[in-house]
Design a protein around this motif. Structure first.
Motif, PDB file in Angstrom:
ATOM      1  N   ALA A   1       0.845  -1.188   0.000  1.00 42.22           N
ATOM      2  CA  ALA A   1       0.000   0.000   0.000  1.00 42.22           C
ATOM      3  C   ALA A   1       0.879   1.236   0.000  1.00 42.22           C
ATOM      4  O   ALA A   1       2.102   1.162   0.224  1.00 42.22           O
ATOM      5  CB  ALA A   1      -0.913   0.008   1.224  1.00 42.22           C
TER       6      ALA A   1
ATOM      7  N   ALA B   1      -3.149  -0.683  -2.294  1.00 47.71           N
ATOM      8  CA  ALA B   1      -4.128   0.261  -1.747  1.00 47.71           C
ATOM      9  C   ALA B   1      -3.470   1.607  -1.481  1.00 47.71           C
ATOM     10  O   ALA B   1      -2.271   1.689  -1.196  1.00 47.71           O
ATOM     11  CB  ALA B   1      -4.726  -0.301  -0.461  1.00 47.71           C
TER      12      ALA B   1
ATOM     13  N   ASP C   1      -8.219   5.120  -1.673  1.00 49.89           N
ATOM     14  CA  ASP C   1      -9.129   4.031  -1.325  1.00 49.89           C
ATOM     15  C   ASP C   1      -9.707   4.174   0.074  1.00 49.89           C
ATOM     16  O   ASP C   1     -10.858   3.807   0.322  1.00 49.89           O
ATOM     17  CB  ASP C   1      -8.391   2.689  -1.416  1.00 49.89           C
ATOM     18  CG  ASP C   1      -7.809   2.460  -2.801  1.00 49.89           C
ATOM     19  OD1 ASP C   1      -8.559   2.577  -3.777  1.00 49.89           O
ATOM     20  OD2 ASP C   1      -6.589   2.185  -2.884  1.00 49.89           O
ATOM     21  N   TYR C   2      -8.903   4.679   0.994  1.00 53.44           N
ATOM     22  CA  TYR C   2      -9.333   4.783   2.387  1.00 53.44           C
ATOM     23  C   TYR C   2      -8.784   6.065   3.000  1.00 53.44           C
ATOM     24  O   TYR C   2      -7.609   6.409   2.796  1.00 53.44           O
ATOM     25  CB  TYR C   2      -8.838   3.572   3.198  1.00 53.44           C
ATOM     26  CG  TYR C   2      -9.311   3.564   4.630  1.00 53.44           C
ATOM     27  CD1 TYR C   2     -10.526   2.991   4.984  1.00 53.44           C
ATOM     28  CD2 TYR C   2      -8.538   4.143   5.650  1.00 53.44           C
ATOM     29  CE1 TYR C   2     -10.975   2.992   6.299  1.00 53.44           C
ATOM     30  CE2 TYR C   2      -8.970   4.144   6.961  1.00 53.44           C
ATOM     31  CZ  TYR C   2     -10.194   3.577   7.284  1.00 53.44           C
ATOM     32  OH  TYR C   2     -10.631   3.583   8.586  1.00 53.44           O
TER      33      TYR C   2
ATOM     34  N   HIS D   1     -16.344   2.923  -1.599  1.00 53.25           N
ATOM     35  CA  HIS D   1     -15.100   3.467  -2.137  1.00 53.25           C
ATOM     36  C   HIS D   1     -15.247   4.934  -2.529  1.00 53.25           C
ATOM     37  O   HIS D   1     -16.114   5.268  -3.328  1.00 53.25           O
ATOM     38  CB  HIS D   1     -14.678   2.637  -3.351  1.00 53.25           C
ATOM     39  CG  HIS D   1     -13.265   2.846  -3.757  1.00 53.25           C
ATOM     40  ND1 HIS D   1     -12.887   3.869  -4.590  1.00 53.25           N
ATOM     41  CD2 HIS D   1     -12.132   2.168  -3.431  1.00 53.25           C
ATOM     42  CE1 HIS D   1     -11.587   3.808  -4.776  1.00 53.25           C
ATOM     43  NE2 HIS D   1     -11.102   2.780  -4.096  1.00 53.25           N
TER      44      HIS D   1
ATOM     45  N   LEU E   1      -8.163  -4.399   3.740  1.00 55.90           N
ATOM     46  CA  LEU E   1      -8.243  -3.994   2.338  1.00 55.90           C
ATOM     47  C   LEU E   1      -7.609  -5.059   1.456  1.00 55.90           C
ATOM     48  O   LEU E   1      -6.638  -5.700   1.854  1.00 55.90           O
ATOM     49  CB  LEU E   1      -7.521  -2.667   2.110  1.00 55.90           C
ATOM     50  CG  LEU E   1      -8.015  -1.449   2.893  1.00 55.90           C
ATOM     51  CD1 LEU E   1      -6.911  -0.924   3.776  1.00 55.90           C
ATOM     52  CD2 LEU E   1      -8.498  -0.364   1.961  1.00 55.90           C
TER      53      LEU E   1
ATOM     54  N   SER F   1      -5.819  -6.066  -2.407  1.00 52.04           N
ATOM     55  CA  SER F   1      -4.732  -5.462  -3.183  1.00 52.04           C
ATOM     56  C   SER F   1      -5.210  -4.368  -4.119  1.00 52.04           C
ATOM     57  O   SER F   1      -4.417  -3.558  -4.599  1.00 52.04           O
ATOM     58  CB  SER F   1      -4.005  -6.544  -3.995  1.00 52.04           C
ATOM     59  OG  SER F   1      -4.917  -7.183  -4.892  1.00 52.04           O
ATOM     60  N   GLN F   2      -6.518  -4.336  -4.377  1.00 50.69           N
ATOM     61  CA  GLN F   2      -7.075  -3.300  -5.243  1.00 50.69           C
ATOM     62  C   GLN F   2      -7.547  -2.078  -4.459  1.00 50.69           C
ATOM     63  O   GLN F   2      -8.006  -1.105  -5.039  1.00 50.69           O
ATOM     64  CB  GLN F   2      -8.251  -3.873  -6.039  1.00 50.69           C
ATOM     65  CG  GLN F   2      -7.910  -5.106  -6.863  1.00 50.69           C
ATOM     66  CD  GLN F   2      -6.772  -4.848  -7.818  1.00 50.69           C
ATOM     67  OE1 GLN F   2      -6.746  -3.852  -8.544  1.00 50.69           O
ATOM     68  NE2 GLN F   2      -5.779  -5.748  -7.814  1.00 50.69           N
ATOM     69  N   GLY F   3      -7.461  -2.167  -3.108  1.00 52.10           N
ATOM     70  CA  GLY F   3      -7.881  -1.046  -2.285  1.00 52.10           C
ATOM     71  C   GLY F   3      -9.322  -1.103  -1.841  1.00 52.10           C
ATOM     72  O   GLY F   3      -9.804  -0.163  -1.190  1.00 52.10           O
ATOM     73  N   ASP F   4     -10.022  -2.173  -2.160  1.00 53.75           N
ATOM     74  CA  ASP F   4     -11.410  -2.300  -1.721  1.00 53.75           C
ATOM     75  C   ASP F   4     -11.442  -2.722  -0.253  1.00 53.75           C
ATOM     76  O   ASP F   4     -10.689  -3.611   0.167  1.00 53.75           O
ATOM     77  CB  ASP F   4     -12.162  -3.330  -2.562  1.00 53.75           C
ATOM     78  CG  ASP F   4     -12.373  -2.850  -3.990  1.00 53.75           C
ATOM     79  OD1 ASP F   4     -12.587  -1.635  -4.172  1.00 53.75           O
ATOM     80  OD2 ASP F   4     -12.305  -3.682  -4.912  1.00 53.75           O
TER      81      ASP F   4
END
Length: 308
Positions: free
Chosen positions: A16, A44, A76-77, A93, A122, A124-127
């Protein structure tokens, strides 16, 4: 200062990127969120920001911004600081969260209740796959509100408060409690509460009861927000100012146009002339309830110290 982006490595791999900014002044007026931008790094992207997003509540405004500003950054966050009352401002998101502080500091509304941190998962895609609050505080500030209408005298009130405090101990097991007691509603016990030192004695008795308990329970204060039982007929039979207030309210209750004119005139300076428009939009049954509460409050204030 400018936004700095730091990679988070797990076993040598970039998992991240954390983006953050600090400021040397206690309060800043600039929109610091506008300086955040997603980079091309994999994984992320997390934003750390001490700021006021939207309404500030009882906190001073610093680095003001909106959800739209945070969304525009493409992260993402968002892990936000400054507002001590925890809140999930956006669950999808990007996920935007005030975790609050990890330890309450006073009986202020934003400092009440469980304090701690969020465990965030999270991919690896940031979801965001999971968002779970974990309490970390050792001492908890709480409020106990009690309707005095259920208590016929001071011993009954004392017993009801002990029951309420015991329930709080069970609800917040394992933590020391600092409790602010708020007495509300209407009841005959209010007459006894208004005697000299009655509230202080009640507070001291509650403290003494829990003195040997562990974890501790400390009654920080007992606030009297209660009101006495009103004998409307007795008030009507009097010839003093409270009786005149009651007579005026009953006349206004029967004449909506006169009520509107009265409220508009008296409230114009406080509401910049908007009170009349607002009153027209309120259902008749709500107007009646509001008027009853206003009359009771006025008479309570007028008769609190035996004035007539």
């Amino acid at each position: 200062n400018s936004v700095e982006s730091v990679p988070l490595l797990i076993e040598g791999q970039a998992a991240a990127t954390v983006h953050g900014i600090s400021h040397s002044r206690r309060h800043v007026t600039e929109n610091l969120a506008s300086g955040f931008h997603r980079t091309a790094a994999a994984g992320a992207h997390i934003g750390l920001l001490h700021a006021t997003v939207g309404s500030s509540g009882d906190h001073e405004v610093t680095a003001p911004c909106s959800l739209a500003h945070l969304e525009a950054a493409g992260l993402d966050y968002w892990a936000l600081g400054h507002i001590h009352a925890r809140a999930v401002l956006r669950a999808s998101h990007p996920c935007v969260v005030y975790a609050g502080n990890i330890q309450g500091r006073s009986p202020k509304p934003s400092e009440l209740g469980a304090k701690g941190a969020y465990f965030v998962e999270l991919d690896s895609q940031g979801d965001v796959l999971g968002l779970e609050f974990h309490a970390l505080d050792r001492v908890r500030f709480v409020e106990l509100r009690l309707d005095v209408g259920q208590c016929r005298d001071l011993p009954a009130l004392h017993g009801a408060l002990l029951d309420g405090l015991e329930k709080l101990r069970d609800e917040h097991a394992g933590r020391g409690l600092v409790v602010r007691v708020v007495l509300e509603g209407r009841g005959t016990v209010v007459t006894d509460l208004r005697h000299a030192d009655a509230l202080e004695q009640l507070r001291d008795d509650l403290r003494a009861h829990f003195a040997a308990h562990a974890p501790f329970v400390w009654v920080e204060n007992v606030l009297d927000r209660a009101a006495s039982v009103l004998d409307m007929q007795a008030l009507r039979d009097r010839s003093d100012f409270p009786a005149a207030v009651l007579a005026l309210s009953e006349r206004l209750r029967d004449n909506p146009q006169e009520l509107l004119a009265f409220v508009t005139e008296c409230g114009a300076q406080l509401t910049r002339g908007q009170v009349g428009r607002v009153l027209r939009d309120i259902p008749d049954e709500d107007v009646d309830s509001i008027l009853s509460e206003a009359v009771a409050l006025a008479i309570d204030r007028l008769t609190l110290n035996g004035e007539s």
